[in-house]
Design an enzyme around this catalytic site. Structure first.
Site, PDB file in Angstrom:
ATOM      1  CE1 TYR A 109      47.126  63.516  41.311  1.00 40.55           C
ATOM      2  CE2 TYR A 109      45.560  64.850  42.552  1.00 40.55           C
ATOM      3  CZ  TYR A 109      46.320  64.641  41.420  1.00 40.55           C
ATOM      4  OH  TYR A 109      46.275  65.544  40.384  1.00 40.55           O
ATOM      5  CB  CYS A 110      51.889  60.967  45.276  1.00 41.55           C
ATOM      6  SG  CYS A 110      51.775  59.307  45.990  1.00 41.55           S
ATOM      7  NE  ARG A 111      55.842  57.020  40.544  1.00 37.34           N
ATOM      8  CZ  ARG A 111      55.986  55.766  40.984  1.00 37.34           C
ATOM      9  NH1 ARG A 111      55.289  54.794  40.466  1.00 37.34           N
ATOM     10  NH2 ARG A 111      56.852  55.494  41.944  1.00 37.34           N
TER      11      ARG A 111
END
Length: 166
Positions: A109-111
């Site tokens: 995941y990221c932002r």
């Protein structure tokens, strides 16, 4: 002219239906699909609820890796407990990916989902086949008040929020 518009509209509709049925992300199912019965979804793009189910069901699996690909400052502002970090913006990101065990199961995941989508494509190109990607990133996770931890990875932190009832 009207018949031509109807024909193009029908063709566009069929194309969208084919993409939805086949999955438009290299054979990966679309996010939001109800996988039912507590069964884990197929690898690929997953909703925050599906990601939470994966994290809970895999928490004792040594072959599972939760991978946060944001910057250290983004991580300190809030991350999912148990995550490891590979900074997408690091000049060594691709080399770091190559060092990972391709046989493990990853949830990345990221932002917002942009970087993780790119990373998932890179991982697929490197031969990883067991990669989940949190649709909407930590933003989508936070919007549902799922648990986050404040501070750097590996430190004692304050984790708040609750996982959904599984």
């Amino acid at each position: 002219m009207r018949n031509r518009f109807k024909l193009w509209s029908a063709l566009a509709g069929l194309l969208l239906l084919a993409l939805a049925i086949g999955g438009c992300l290299n054979g990966t199912p679309l996010a939001g699909v109800d996988h039912g019965g507590g069964q884990l979804p197929a690898y690929g793009l997953v909703t925050p609820r599906e990601a939470a189910n994966i994290i809970v069901s895999m928490k004792n699996n040594p072959n599972f890796v939760l991978l946060d690909i944001r910057t250290p400052s983004e991580i300190e502002a809030g991350h999912i407990s148990g995550a490891r970090n590979l900074n997408f913006y690091s000049s060594t990101f691709e080399q770091d990916l190559k060092k990972l065990d391709r046989n493990k199961i990853y949830l990345i995941y990221c932002r917002s989902g942009n970087r993780s989508g790119q990373a998932r494509a890179m991982m697929a190109g490197l031969g990883f086949s067991k990669v989940y990607d949190l649709a909407g990133g930590i933003n989508a996770w936070n919007s549902l008040s799922y648990p986050i931890c404040l501070g750097p990875l590996g430190a004692e932190h304050d984790c708040s929020g609750k996982y959904p009832t599984l």
